[in-house]
Scaffold this active site. Structure first.
Site, PDB file in Angstrom:
ATOM      1  N   TYR A  55       0.837  -0.674   0.108  1.00  0.00           N
ATOM      2  CA  TYR A  55       0.112  -0.052   0.043  1.00  0.00           C
ATOM      3  C   TYR A  55       0.826   1.514   0.093  1.00  0.00           C
ATOM      4  O   TYR A  55       0.514   2.624  -0.448  1.00  0.00           O
ATOM      5  CB  TYR A  55      -1.127   0.025   1.127  1.00  0.00           C
ATOM      6  N   LYS A  76      -3.454   7.986   3.292  1.00  0.00           N
ATOM      7  CA  LYS A  76      -4.371   8.275   3.821  1.00  0.00           C
ATOM      8  C   LYS A  76      -3.982   8.666   4.880  1.00  0.00           C
ATOM      9  O   LYS A  76      -5.287   9.063   5.745  1.00  0.00           O
ATOM     10  CB  LYS A  76      -5.050   6.630   3.716  1.00  0.00           C
TER      11      LYS A  76
HETATM   12  P1  NAD Z   1     -12.600   3.059  -8.136  1.00  0.00           P
HETATM   13  O1  NAD Z   1     -11.840   2.669  -9.114  1.00  0.00           O
HETATM   14  O2  NAD Z   1     -14.198   2.729  -8.172  1.00  0.00           O
HETATM   15  O3  NAD Z   1     -12.715   4.861  -7.794  1.00  0.00           O
HETATM   16  C1  NAD Z   1     -11.953   5.511  -7.459  1.00  0.00           C
HETATM   17  C2  NAD Z   1     -12.414   6.951  -8.321  1.00  0.00           C
HETATM   18  O4  NAD Z   1     -11.170   7.894  -7.989  1.00  0.00           O
HETATM   19  C3  NAD Z   1     -12.664   6.591 -10.094  1.00  0.00           C
HETATM   20  O5  NAD Z   1     -14.024   6.997  -9.450  1.00  0.00           O
HETATM   21  C4  NAD Z   1     -11.543   7.436 -10.325  1.00  0.00           C
HETATM   22  O6  NAD Z   1     -12.070   8.007 -11.185  1.00  0.00           O
HETATM   23  C5  NAD Z   1     -11.161   8.531  -9.559  1.00  0.00           C
HETATM   24  N1  NAD Z   1     -10.084   9.564  -9.284  1.00  0.00           N
HETATM   25  C6  NAD Z   1      -8.797   9.310  -9.074  1.00  0.00           C
HETATM   26  N2  NAD Z   1      -7.769  10.090 -10.045  1.00  0.00           N
HETATM   27  C7  NAD Z   1      -8.492  11.287 -10.122  1.00  0.00           C
HETATM   28  C8  NAD Z   1      -8.655  12.725 -10.378  1.00  0.00           C
HETATM   29  N3  NAD Z   1      -7.410  12.985 -10.540  1.00  0.00           N
HETATM   30  N4  NAD Z   1      -9.412  13.209 -10.374  1.00  0.00           N
HETATM   31  C9  NAD Z   1     -10.734  12.814  -9.898  1.00  0.00           C
HETATM   32  N5  NAD Z   1     -10.511  11.705  -9.630  1.00  0.00           N
HETATM   33  C10 NAD Z   1     -10.232  10.464  -9.243  1.00  0.00           C
HETATM   34  O7  NAD Z   1     -12.304   2.326  -6.177  1.00  0.00           O
HETATM   35  P2  NAD Z   1     -12.994   1.699  -5.119  1.00  0.00           P
HETATM   36  O8  NAD Z   1     -12.316   1.729  -4.589  1.00  0.00           O
HETATM   37  O9  NAD Z   1     -14.392   2.469  -4.940  1.00  0.00           O
HETATM   38  O10 NAD Z   1     -12.636   3.577  -4.673  1.00  0.00           O
HETATM   39  C11 NAD Z   1     -12.532   4.702  -3.938  1.00  0.00           C
HETATM   40  C12 NAD Z   1     -12.373   5.362  -2.022  1.00  0.00           C
HETATM   41  O11 NAD Z   1     -11.773   4.476  -1.459  1.00  0.00           O
HETATM   42  C13 NAD Z   1     -10.785   5.895  -2.271  1.00  0.00           C
HETATM   43  O12 NAD Z   1     -10.243   6.878  -2.351  1.00  0.00           O
HETATM   44  C14 NAD Z   1     -10.422   4.638  -1.843  1.00  0.00           C
HETATM   45  O13 NAD Z   1      -9.202   4.859  -1.851  1.00  0.00           O
HETATM   46  C15 NAD Z   1     -11.011   3.738  -0.977  1.00  0.00           C
HETATM   47  N6  NAD Z   1     -11.349   2.826  -0.498  1.00  0.00           N
HETATM   48  C16 NAD Z   1     -10.794   1.149  -1.305  1.00  0.00           C
HETATM   49  C17 NAD Z   1     -11.126   0.227  -1.008  1.00  0.00           C
HETATM   50  C18 NAD Z   1     -10.901  -1.053  -1.705  1.00  0.00           C
HETATM   51  O14 NAD Z   1     -10.902  -1.959  -1.275  1.00  0.00           O
HETATM   52  N7  NAD Z   1     -11.358  -0.667  -2.762  1.00  0.00           N
HETATM   53  C19 NAD Z   1     -11.081   0.174   0.675  1.00  0.00           C
HETATM   54  C20 NAD Z   1     -10.459   0.885   1.485  1.00  0.00           C
HETATM   55  C21 NAD Z   1     -10.694   2.093   0.316  1.00  0.00           C
HETATM   56  O1  0WE Z   2      -6.571   2.591  -2.044  1.00  0.00           O
HETATM   57  C1  0WE Z   2      -7.080   2.090  -2.304  1.00  0.00           C
HETATM   58  C2  0WE Z   2      -6.251   1.972  -3.872  1.00  0.00           C
HETATM   59  C3  0WE Z   2      -6.055   3.267  -4.738  1.00  0.00           C
HETATM   60  C4  0WE Z   2      -5.386   2.850  -5.671  1.00  0.00           C
HETATM   61  C5  0WE Z   2      -4.951   1.826  -6.388  1.00  0.00           C
HETATM   62  C6  0WE Z   2      -4.886   2.384  -7.847  1.00  0.00           C
HETATM   63  C7  0WE Z   2      -4.782   1.643  -9.001  1.00  0.00           C
HETATM   64  C8  0WE Z   2      -4.171   1.725 -10.531  1.00  0.00           C
HETATM   65  C9  0WE Z   2      -4.270   4.235  -5.806  1.00  0.00           C
HETATM   66  N1  0WE Z   2      -3.851   4.319  -7.020  1.00  0.00           N
HETATM   67  C10 0WE Z   2      -4.081   3.545  -8.049  1.00  0.00           C
HETATM   68  N2  0WE Z   2      -3.062   3.763  -9.301  1.00  0.00           N
HETATM   69  C11 0WE Z   2      -3.491   2.908 -10.122  1.00  0.00           C
HETATM   70  O2  0WE Z   2      -3.020   3.513 -11.378  1.00  0.00           O
HETATM   71  N3  0WE Z   2      -7.143   0.526  -2.017  1.00  0.00           N
HETATM   72  C12 0WE Z   2      -7.762   0.275  -0.871  1.00  0.00           C
HETATM   73  C13 0WE Z   2      -7.210  -0.958  -2.477  1.00  0.00           C
HETATM   74  C14 0WE Z   2      -5.679  -1.475  -2.610  1.00  0.00           C
HETATM   75  O3  0WE Z   2      -5.320  -0.917  -3.126  1.00  0.00           O
HETATM   76  C15 0WE Z   2      -3.824  -1.752  -3.232  1.00  0.00           C
HETATM   77  C16 0WE Z   2      -4.364  -2.379  -2.015  1.00  0.00           C
HETATM   78  C17 0WE Z   2      -5.836  -2.036  -1.587  1.00  0.00           C
HETATM   79  C18 0WE Z   2      -6.353  -2.301  -0.106  1.00  0.00           C
HETATM   80  C19 0WE Z   2      -2.531  -1.350  -3.424  1.00  0.00           C
HETATM   81  C20 0WE Z   2      -1.999  -2.353  -2.378  1.00  0.00           C
HETATM   82  C21 0WE Z   2      -2.056  -3.360  -1.269  1.00  0.00           C
HETATM   83  C22 0WE Z   2      -3.458  -3.232  -0.694  1.00  0.00           C
END
Ligand code: NAD
Ligand code: 0WE
Length: 263
Positions: free
Chosen positions: A157, A164
């Site tokens: 991460y 975060k």
């Molecule tokens: P997702 O890919 O569906 O959403 C991520 C969003 O970020 C996308 O809509 C993308 O367009 C947007 N984004 C990235 N760069 C951007 C920019 N420069 N301008 C505008 N939009 C931008 O994935 P998700 O998992 O739904 O992620 C949403 C949030 O949830 C994130 O903050 C992520 O860190 C958090 N989160 C995800 C998880 C997981 O496991 N998926 C767990 C905990 C927290």
């Molecule tokens: O917040 C996240 C992911 C956010 C994210 C994902 C990407 C993939 C594509 C941020 N930047 C990028 N850049 C890219 O080019 N999560 C909580 C999901 C997540 O991401 C991981 C995790 C988990 C969980 C990455 C490494 C290890 C665990």
């Protein structure tokens, strides 16, 4: 009547029907909120418009959160539709992909660090500033999405964990700044969910398997479960909560060791 009746919410971060922001949008719509959406790039516009229409919204604006101009423009445009706004949901994170694999110290760069913090943390403050005038005087609520990698070292991460940590501090300072205007600021720290942001992350499947063995509930959480808590936190039911990081993670954060490892 739903518990978000007469509320207007801007949702930033829907990219697919797996997006956490989409789970939030569905729950808020169900509870009676009126919604508006942003999309990151023109490529995503048709998709955003389709998602909006399924929750009875025709309000969609482009917004790369790296651009102050685009952020300001969202609220200028929104002003043509709404006389105020009650809720802003920030569900956005980004770090360069190369920095989300391997050891933190082997991958972190000055540029990646700056971008991760800008897009994943500062953008929340930027939205709060730009939306402040439209939110004033109406029990507003801001919400963002975090991950436990902010407070524990998790494999891969890396720089996102630092971003975060900054985002969660951002929640506290925004809560203190906006409390006097009766605007609340909270975060949900969600468990791992297979979304676009998780796709292509090395070892993600193994991480979910480990997590499902660790957590009291014995399973992952869904975007709908996150969405329900999001709707609650942004509603007047949560009028006494601000600056809080609420875990929606099937209990991962409270476990020392799972009983399942003794079976
Ligand atoms: P997702 O890919 O569906 O959403 C991520 C969003 O970020 C996308 O809509 C993308 O367009 C947007 N984004 C990235 N760069 C951007 C920019 N420069 N301008 C505008 N939009 C931008 O994935 P998700 O998992 O739904 O992620 C949403 C949030 O949830 C994130 O903050 C992520 O860190 C958090 N989160 C995800 C998880 C997981 O496991 N998926 C767990 C905990 C927290
Ligand atoms: O917040 C996240 C992911 C956010 C994210 C994902 C990407 C993939 C594509 C941020 N930047 C990028 N850049 C890219 O080019 N999560 C909580 C999901 C997540 O991401 C991981 C995790 C988990 C969980 C990455 C490494 C290890 C665990």
């Amino acid at each position: 009547m739903g518990f978000l009746a007469n509320k207007r919410a801007l949702i930033v971060g829907v990219a697919s029907d797996r997006s956490i922001a989409w789970g939030v949008a569905k729950a808020m719509h169900r509870e009676g909120a009126e919604l508006a959406f942003t999309y990151q790039t023109e490529k995503l516009r048709p998709r955003a418009e389709k998602f909006a229409s399924t929750v009875e919204s025709d309000i969609c604006f482009p917004c790369d959160v790296g651009s102050d101009e685009q952020i300001d423009n969202v609220f200028k445009e929104l002003d043509n539709y709404w006389d105020g706004i009650d809720i802003i949901v920030h569900s956005v994170a980004y770090a360069p992909r190369e920095e989300l694999n391997g050891l933190y110290l082997d991958t972190v760069t000055r540029e990646g660090f700056a971008v991760a913090h800008d897009i994943s943390s500062y953008s929340f403050s930027a939205l709060a500033r730009a939306g402040r005038d439209m939110m004033s005087g109406r029990n507003g609520a801001l919400l963002t999405l975090s991950y436990i990698g902010s407070v524990r070292a998790m494999p891969g991460y890396n720089v996102m964990g630092l971003a975060k940590a900054s985002l969660e501090a951002n929640v506290r300072y925004l809560a203190q700044s906006l409390g006097p205007e009766n605007i609340r600021v909270n975060a949900i720290s969600a468990g791992p969910i297979r979304t676009l942001a998780a796709s292509g992350i090395r070892g993600f499947k193994k991480m979910v398997e480990y997590y499902e063995k660790m957590v009291p509930l014995g399973r992952s959480v869904t975007i709908d479960e996150v969405g329900n808590v999001a709707a609650f936190l942004c509603s007047d039911l949560a009028s006494g909560m601000t600056g809080e990081i609420t875990y929606v993670d099937a209990g991962f954060n409270i476990v020392g060791m799972s009983d399942r490892f003794l079976e």
